[in-house]
Scaffold this motif. Structure first.
Motif, PDB file in Angstrom:
ATOM      1  N   SER A 183      37.117  41.960  28.361  1.00 46.63           N
ATOM      2  CA  SER A 183      38.308  41.996  29.157  1.00 46.63           C
ATOM      3  C   SER A 183      37.818  41.615  30.603  1.00 46.63           C
ATOM      4  N   LEU A 184      38.898  40.777  31.302  1.00 45.84           N
ATOM      5  CA  LEU A 184      38.598  40.655  32.777  1.00 45.84           C
ATOM      6  C   LEU A 184      38.248  41.723  33.739  1.00 45.84           C
ATOM      7  N   SER A 185      39.168  42.717  33.310  1.00 49.46           N
ATOM      8  CA  SER A 185      39.136  43.640  34.157  1.00 49.46           C
ATOM      9  C   SER A 185      37.768  44.408  34.485  1.00 49.46           C
ATOM     10  N   ASN A 186      36.798  44.397  33.376  1.00 44.20           N
ATOM     11  CA  ASN A 186      35.421  44.849  33.349  1.00 44.20           C
ATOM     12  C   ASN A 186      34.662  44.252  34.366  1.00 44.20           C
ATOM     13  N   LEU A 187      34.998  42.887  34.633  1.00 41.52           N
ATOM     14  CA  LEU A 187      34.329  42.514  35.827  1.00 41.52           C
ATOM     15  C   LEU A 187      34.541  42.977  37.103  1.00 41.52           C
ATOM     16  N   ARG A 188      35.587  43.294  37.343  1.00 37.70           N
ATOM     17  CA  ARG A 188      36.172  43.964  38.452  1.00 37.70           C
ATOM     18  C   ARG A 188      35.668  45.312  38.547  1.00 37.70           C
ATOM     19  N   SER A 189      35.667  46.237  37.315  1.00 41.13           N
ATOM     20  CA  SER A 189      35.693  47.579  37.492  1.00 41.13           C
ATOM     21  C   SER A 189      34.014  48.049  37.629  1.00 41.13           C
ATOM     22  N   TYR A 190      32.983  47.198  37.077  1.00 39.29           N
ATOM     23  CA  TYR A 190      31.893  47.508  36.747  1.00 39.29           C
ATOM     24  C   TYR A 190      30.903  46.597  37.915  1.00 39.29           C
ATOM     25  N   PRO A 191      29.714  47.096  38.340  1.00 35.53           N
ATOM     26  CA  PRO A 191      29.047  46.502  39.371  1.00 35.53           C
ATOM     27  C   PRO A 191      27.957  45.185  38.680  1.00 35.53           C
ATOM     28  N   PHE A 192      28.568  44.368  38.017  1.00 33.23           N
ATOM     29  CA  PHE A 192      27.690  43.220  37.473  1.00 33.23           C
ATOM     30  C   PHE A 192      27.060  42.265  38.250  1.00 33.23           C
ATOM     31  N   ASP A 193      25.832  41.739  38.208  1.00 33.28           N
ATOM     32  CA  ASP A 193      25.356  40.616  38.965  1.00 33.28           C
ATOM     33  C   ASP A 193      25.321  39.375  38.289  1.00 33.28           C
ATOM     34  N   LYS A 194      25.580  39.403  37.004  1.00 39.60           N
ATOM     35  CA  LYS A 194      25.705  37.949  36.382  1.00 39.60           C
ATOM     36  C   LYS A 194      26.559  38.173  35.211  1.00 39.60           C
ATOM     37  N   ILE A 195      26.719  36.803  34.897  1.00 37.87           N
ATOM     38  CA  ILE A 195      27.544  36.731  33.602  1.00 37.87           C
ATOM     39  C   ILE A 195      26.819  35.887  32.663  1.00 37.87           C
ATOM     40  N   VAL A 218      35.096  30.149  32.678  1.00 32.87           N
ATOM     41  CA  VAL A 218      34.290  31.080  32.967  1.00 32.87           C
ATOM     42  C   VAL A 218      33.494  30.776  34.270  1.00 32.87           C
ATOM     43  N   LEU A 219      33.025  29.490  34.338  1.00 30.08           N
ATOM     44  CA  LEU A 219      32.126  29.114  35.556  1.00 30.08           C
ATOM     45  C   LEU A 219      33.153  29.219  37.060  1.00 30.08           C
ATOM     46  N   GLY A 220      34.448  28.930  36.772  1.00 28.99           N
ATOM     47  CA  GLY A 220      35.247  29.075  37.855  1.00 28.99           C
ATOM     48  C   GLY A 220      35.483  30.658  38.244  1.00 28.99           C
ATOM     49  N   LEU A 221      35.590  31.394  37.490  1.00 27.07           N
ATOM     50  CA  LEU A 221      35.675  33.043  37.283  1.00 27.07           C
ATOM     51  C   LEU A 221      34.423  33.442  38.255  1.00 27.07           C
ATOM     52  N   GLY A 222      33.231  32.930  37.927  1.00 32.38           N
ATOM     53  CA  GLY A 222      31.919  33.528  38.334  1.00 32.38           C
ATOM     54  C   GLY A 222      31.967  32.962  39.739  1.00 32.38           C
TER      55      GLY A 222
END
Ligand code: C2E
Ligand code: CA
Ligand code: CA
Ligand code: CA
Length: 275
Positions: A183-195, A218-222
């Motif tokens: 879920s894209l919201s996970n990228l916003r809600s959690y403090p990830f440093d890398k995909i 996905v690259l654009g998202l990153g």
């Protein structure tokens, strides 16, 4: 037809019984596997797509069963998770990996897979803190790989624990991105440093227009989120060429190096320190 159906059912039942018994046997053997020296770690290089330089290693667990031979982690990790044995095994993996990485001349990163059960365990943060202290590994060199399955099980606790890990200085990678409960919201809600883009999206990325469109997005998202992207499962020059052309940051896969005992990579781990 009725009796045939019943026969099929009995066959199915017997097969299920055998599977359950086999699981129990594996679970039993796993409890002693570390003490008996049956488990070891292999390391797979992760490279900078632009320069080709090795930037770190992902740690993968291997189990050499005395009678069955090599058992795949895809088989034994889920059993270890369900039975809770993953807590002991996972701590052993973390300690071994950090001890190993702390001995390298080059300060490359070491990526360790951590199960949902571990992330959500009450003492996990304390264990990571203790292992870093005991091994002397700089926290910024440890990357913890987490799949989104770990997040949906208990979002508030996952949130709290990931932030505590960040506070230790450890880096967090979202593993298998694009599969499972993404879920894209996970990228916003959690403090990830890398995909980490799952290997299933890299396979034939250079020849399949739909796959290419997904990976580009996905690259654009990153890029938009300021998160570097690593492509997993790179097997061909064509796939790597696509990643170079699309400015993907990092890659991992059989083309760049198969998982192997760390001694195989001594030119990276024991080389001269890069300035
Ligand atoms: P993963 O974290 O997604 O790891 C990547 C898997 O892809 C590994 O399989 C690796 O050997 C394989 N792989 C690497 N490059 C390529 C490639 O170019 N092509 C293909 N087809 N495969 C490639 P492996 O080692 O069998 O591990 C399977 C899964 O088991 C891992 O998936 C991870 O979820 C889990 N696992 C492995 N070690 C550990 C561990 O120490 N702890 C935990 N919790 N899970 C682990
Ligand atoms: Ca992984
Ligand atoms: Ca993965
Ligand atoms: Ca996976």
């Amino acid at each position: 037809a009725k009796s045939e159906g019943r026969g099929t059912y009995r066959f199915f039942e017997a097969k299920m019984g055998a599977q359950v018994r086999d699981r129990r046997l594996l679970e039993h053997d796993m409890r002693h596997a570390i003490a008996r020296g049956e488990m070891h770690l292999v390391y797979q290089p992760q490279t900078d797509v632009t320069t080709g330089a090795v930037i770190g290693f992902e740690v993968l667990l291997r189990w050499q069963h005395p009678e069955r031979g090599a058992v795949s982690p895809a088989v034994f990790i889920p059993i270890a998770e369900e039975s809770g044995i993953i807590l002991q095994i996972g701590e052993w993996v973390l300690r071994e990996a950090c001890r190993e990485a702390a001995s390298w001349a080059n300060p490359l990163s070491v990526a360790v897979n951590v199960s949902a059960v571990q992330i959500l365990a009450p003492h996990f943060i304390q264990i990571v803190h203790e292992v870093l202290f005991q091994t002397g590994l700089k926290p910024g060199r440890l990357e913890i790989e987490i799949t989104e399955t770990a997040l949906i099980r208990d979002p508030p606790r996952a949130h709290s624990n990931l932030h505590q890990l960040k506070a230790l200085g450890v880096r967090l990678a979202m593993d298998d991105f694009g599969t499972g409960y993404s879920s894209l919201s996970n990228l916003r809600s959690y403090p990830f440093d890398k995909i980490k883009i799952d290997g299933s999206f890299i396979k034939s990325v250079d020849t399949n227009a739909q796959t290419a469109a997904i990976v580009r997005s996905v690259l654009g998202l990153g890029r938009g989120l300021g998160l570097p992207v690593l492509a997993e499962g790179v097997e061909t020059e064509g796939e790597l060429g696509f990643l170079v052309a699309e400015n993907c940051e990092a890659a991992q896969g059989y083309l760049l190096g198969r998982p192997a005992r760390i001694g195989q990579f001594s030119e990276h781990t024991h080389g001269l320190r890069t300035p």
